[in-house]
Write a protein that holds these residues in place. Sequence first.
Motif, PDB file in Angstrom:
ATOM      1  N   TYR A  57      -7.653  -7.575   5.624  1.00 21.55           N
ATOM      2  CA  TYR A  57      -7.231  -6.361   4.702  1.00 21.55           C
ATOM      3  C   TYR A  57      -7.407  -6.711   3.273  1.00 21.55           C
ATOM      4  O   TYR A  57      -7.088  -7.706   2.815  1.00 21.55           O
ATOM      5  CB  TYR A  57      -6.053  -5.740   5.125  1.00 21.55           C
ATOM      6  N   ASP A  58      -7.938  -5.666   2.423  1.00 18.09           N
ATOM      7  CA  ASP A  58      -7.668  -5.588   1.133  1.00 18.09           C
ATOM      8  C   ASP A  58      -6.246  -5.435   0.684  1.00 18.09           C
ATOM      9  O   ASP A  58      -5.871  -4.161   0.640  1.00 18.09           O
ATOM     10  CB  ASP A  58      -8.705  -4.459   0.510  1.00 18.09           C
ATOM     11  N   ASN A  68      -5.247   4.597   2.157  1.00 18.94           N
ATOM     12  CA  ASN A  68      -4.376   5.815   1.960  1.00 18.94           C
ATOM     13  C   ASN A  68      -3.591   6.113   0.857  1.00 18.94           C
ATOM     14  O   ASN A  68      -2.562   6.885   0.767  1.00 18.94           O
ATOM     15  CB  ASN A  68      -3.714   6.263   3.395  1.00 18.94           C
ATOM     16  N   LEU A  69      -3.406   4.616  -0.020  1.00 21.66           N
ATOM     17  CA  LEU A  69      -2.167   4.837  -0.957  1.00 21.66           C
ATOM     18  C   LEU A  69      -2.820   4.803  -2.218  1.00 21.66           C
ATOM     19  O   LEU A  69      -3.912   4.206  -2.513  1.00 21.66           O
ATOM     20  CB  LEU A  69      -1.480   3.560  -0.867  1.00 21.66           C
ATOM     21  N   LEU A  94       5.344  -4.800   4.826  1.00 19.34           N
ATOM     22  CA  LEU A  94       4.223  -5.179   5.916  1.00 19.34           C
ATOM     23  C   LEU A  94       3.597  -4.086   6.564  1.00 19.34           C
ATOM     24  O   LEU A  94       2.333  -4.002   6.642  1.00 19.34           O
ATOM     25  CB  LEU A  94       5.191  -5.763   7.164  1.00 19.34           C
ATOM     26  N   LYS A  95       4.338  -2.912   6.440  1.00 20.90           N
ATOM     27  CA  LYS A  95       3.288  -1.736   7.057  1.00 20.90           C
ATOM     28  C   LYS A  95       2.324  -1.160   5.975  1.00 20.90           C
ATOM     29  O   LYS A  95       1.177  -0.862   6.603  1.00 20.90           O
ATOM     30  CB  LYS A  95       4.246  -0.550   7.547  1.00 20.90           C
ATOM     31  N   GLU A  96       2.828  -1.245   4.874  1.00 23.92           N
ATOM     32  CA  GLU A  96       1.680  -0.707   3.937  1.00 23.92           C
ATOM     33  C   GLU A  96       0.361  -1.498   3.762  1.00 23.92           C
ATOM     34  O   GLU A  96      -0.774  -1.267   3.547  1.00 23.92           O
ATOM     35  CB  GLU A  96       2.447  -0.471   2.342  1.00 23.92           C
ATOM     36  N   SER A 127      -1.962  -4.217  -8.394  1.00 24.51           N
ATOM     37  CA  SER A 127      -1.728  -4.313  -7.056  1.00 24.51           C
ATOM     38  C   SER A 127      -0.880  -2.835  -6.565  1.00 24.51           C
ATOM     39  O   SER A 127      -0.012  -2.549  -7.164  1.00 24.51           O
ATOM     40  CB  SER A 127      -1.044  -5.497  -6.509  1.00 24.51           C
ATOM     41  N   VAL A 128      -1.432  -2.290  -5.389  1.00 22.79           N
ATOM     42  CA  VAL A 128      -0.759  -0.805  -5.177  1.00 22.79           C
ATOM     43  C   VAL A 128       0.565  -1.365  -4.563  1.00 22.79           C
ATOM     44  O   VAL A 128       1.529  -0.617  -4.862  1.00 22.79           O
ATOM     45  CB  VAL A 128      -1.576  -0.247  -4.162  1.00 22.79           C
ATOM     46  N   ALA A 129       0.747  -2.449  -3.688  1.00 22.12           N
ATOM     47  CA  ALA A 129       1.848  -2.658  -3.363  1.00 22.12           C
ATOM     48  C   ALA A 129       2.911  -3.257  -4.278  1.00 22.12           C
ATOM     49  O   ALA A 129       2.405  -4.258  -5.148  1.00 22.12           O
ATOM     50  CB  ALA A 129       1.846  -3.815  -2.206  1.00 22.12           C
TER      51      ALA A 129
END
Length: 528
Positions: free
Chosen positions: A513-514, A520-521, A406-408, A317-319
């Motif tokens: 959301y995905d 953008n990340l 939260l923001k990302e 996962s990106v996050a």
Amino acid sequence: MQKNAHPHRDCNGKIAVVHNGIIENYQELKKELEKDDCGFKSQTDSEVIPNLISKFYKGDLKKALIKAMKRLKGSYALGVISSDEPERLLVARSDSPLIIGLGKGENFIASDVPAILKHTKKVIYLENKQLAVIKKDRVNVFDLKGKEVSPKIDTISYDVEAAKKFGFKDFMLKEIYEQPRVVSKILSQWMSLEGNIRVRDLDLNKDFLKEIEQIVIVACGTAFHAGLVGKYIFESLVRLPVWVDFASEFRYRKPIIKKNTLLIAISQSGETADTLAAVQEAKKSKIKVISVCNVLGSSLIRESDINLNTYAGPEISVASTKAYTAQLMTLYLLALYLARLKQNLNEDKLKKAISSLEKVARGQKKILARSRDIKRIARRHLHFGAFLYLGRGINFPNALEGALKLKELSYIPAEGYAAGEMKHGPIALIDEYRAVVCIANDSPVYDKMLSNIQEGLARKGKIIAIASEGNEEIKNYVKEAIFIPKIEPLFSPLFAIIPLQLLAYYIACLKGYDVDKPRNLAKSVTVE
Ligand code: F6R
């Protein structure tokens, strides 16, 4: 824009290139190539590369690539093919990471291991300024002089299974739930059977570690937040001055680094361009570097004197979630090791600290078991247009990390603040449209946090409190409270972060959301 998308071709359409990185002298090269009647179609720096190779091409792609590499300034990982030599793929690297995966009758190129894991576990990490000629059944590696070198072939020890979702809806949720297992694994890797902290690389460097007088931590994003928690940990346990810097600031600031400084670079991927550049900057002062990194064989590990593996397994996962807790766990253990070495901690205190760390996995499982409650809170707050996250002391960095998650993931404006700073500006933001997440676990600053909660309530803010189990008082103040198990305050970030991750996760999911691939990340930021 399609014309800026890779691959880029030379103006004759014969040589095609994919590029990861930044060519710093592309303006100069572009002007030079334009004089040779070369027309450019895109606005990218990358398009100069196929044209430069084409300029030097006299029937041997490898020779032309070497000549081009000598002219390129900046960072690049390249994949190059020519329609004249269709059976060969050439790759080259300077600063940007590039790995070659070795298969049977097929080979692969990528920036990072997880991308090729389902095809092969055998990889070559191309060194800086090396190039390779790849055919389907052969890989030859060369240096910039064109001399063949024999590369080291690494076998990835990750289990391919680890990169699957195992029934979880997405990788992020799976990785959040993996955290208890990851912290237990780290503990088992650091502790000897007799209950002592034993890490071979640290033991081998004991003489130097005894002498350190200052610690500098560099990292980006979530890893930077782990570094900020590290500052509280090291100052409290090791009693050494600690300074934490964004790697992107450190690298350009001409920092003043005294001798006997230890640099700790934290990175999940080990390929973050700014973190690598910060390490290179620090090494000019001839200081030693410890990396806290999750990817064996990564560029950061190869740049460091001592590597502390975070044992989180592949984070897809990106996050970042499990890598963050793994970084914290590693920093706690490193601090305990240094504190013991510098005789700042007696056996009793050391044992107490280890026993707190041993309770973490169980406590995290308890919080995860309450995820439905957190989902309900997420549902009630997902329409809020803005969030404020407040924490004090060692949980202040968690406020930053909660806001980042939260923001990302949800694209909701969110800010993290040290709660004591409220009166100096951010309190002006609070009204009935703002959700305020307050980390108010039992700690020496609990009363102060409670005052901050009251200030927020007085301005009609919607407070979500994270409090310690058994705190009945908090229910008199707030409607929404998430409880975390009691633990020595120094170790509480390992609990407080879990509800923050889950809250961000559920808000993003409920908004549709995905979560694994926020817009953008990228997972590894291999360019500036
Ligand atoms: C946020 C996140 C990023 C990374 C940052 C550094 O969830 O994942 O902020 O923490 O890009 O990456 P690494 O740790 O690979 O150096």
